[in-house]
Design a protein around this motif. Sequence first.
Motif, short mmCIF file in Angstrom:
data_model
loop_
_atom_site.label_atom_id
_atom_site.label_comp_id
_atom_site.label_asym_id
_atom_site.label_seq_id
_atom_site.Cartn_x
_atom_site.Cartn_y
_atom_site.Cartn_z
N MET A 1 -12.91 42.11 2.17
CA MET A 1 -13.66 41.02 1.58
C MET A 1 -12.91 39.72 1.86
N ASP A 2 -13.65 38.71 2.32
CA ASP A 2 -12.99 37.45 2.63
C ASP A 2 -12.70 36.66 1.35
N ASP A 3 -11.88 35.62 1.49
CA ASP A 3 -11.43 34.85 0.34
C ASP A 3 -12.58 34.15 -0.39
N GLU A 4 -13.56 33.67 0.36
CA GLU A 4 -14.68 32.96 -0.27
C GLU A 4 -15.51 33.91 -1.14
N ARG A 5 -15.78 35.10 -0.62
CA ARG A 5 -16.54 36.09 -1.42
C ARG A 5 -15.75 36.52 -2.64
N MET A 6 -14.45 36.71 -2.46
CA MET A 6 -13.62 37.10 -3.60
C MET A 6 -13.62 36.00 -4.66
N MET A 59 -24.21 30.52 -4.82
CA MET A 59 -24.44 31.70 -3.99
C MET A 59 -25.93 31.84 -3.66
N LEU A 60 -26.80 31.62 -4.63
CA LEU A 60 -28.24 31.73 -4.40
C LEU A 60 -28.74 30.63 -3.46
N THR A 61 -28.18 29.44 -3.58
CA THR A 61 -28.55 28.34 -2.70
C THR A 61 -28.21 28.68 -1.26
N LYS A 62 -27.01 29.21 -1.06
CA LYS A 62 -26.60 29.61 0.29
C LYS A 62 -27.52 30.70 0.83
N GLU A 63 -27.90 31.63 -0.01
CA GLU A 63 -28.80 32.70 0.40
C GLU A 63 -30.15 32.10 0.84
N HIS A 68 -26.67 34.87 4.27
CA HIS A 68 -26.80 36.11 3.50
C HIS A 68 -25.49 36.51 2.83
N THR A 69 -25.59 36.94 1.59
CA THR A 69 -24.45 37.45 0.84
C THR A 69 -24.54 38.97 0.81
N GLU A 70 -23.51 39.61 1.30
CA GLU A 70 -23.48 41.06 1.27
C GLU A 70 -23.34 41.53 -0.18
N VAL A 71 -24.18 42.46 -0.57
CA VAL A 71 -24.11 43.02 -1.91
C VAL A 71 -23.28 44.29 -1.85
#
Length: 108
Positions: A1-6, A59-63, A68-71
């Motif tokens: 997991m990258d730093d941004e997602r964390m 996160m929703l705005t980026k989506e 895409h955000t991996e779930v």
Amino acid sequence: MDDERMAVVMGLIMHGGNAKGQAFQAIQFAKAGQFDEADEALVAANQELKEAHDVQTDMLTKEAQGEHTEVDLYMVHGQDHLMNAITFRDMAVELIALMKRVQALEEK
């Protein structure tokens, strides 16, 4: 997991957990008849929920913009913390309102 997602996941977990803790503290204050302190703790809970909601909204705005955000389990866990905090805060508000009502009736 990258730093941004964390950072997103930890923001949801941290602010959600803090909100739930403040809501729990509000209930404890109300049980002791300290309603001003209970109200202050609810304000703090609401601020923590706003912070968590801001993380989620970003996160929703980026989506929506196609990023895409991996779930994964971490994201589900973070969202779970947030939803539990919202539910717990809502229940705390109702419990405190009932405790205030009981106190008012007892004072009559």
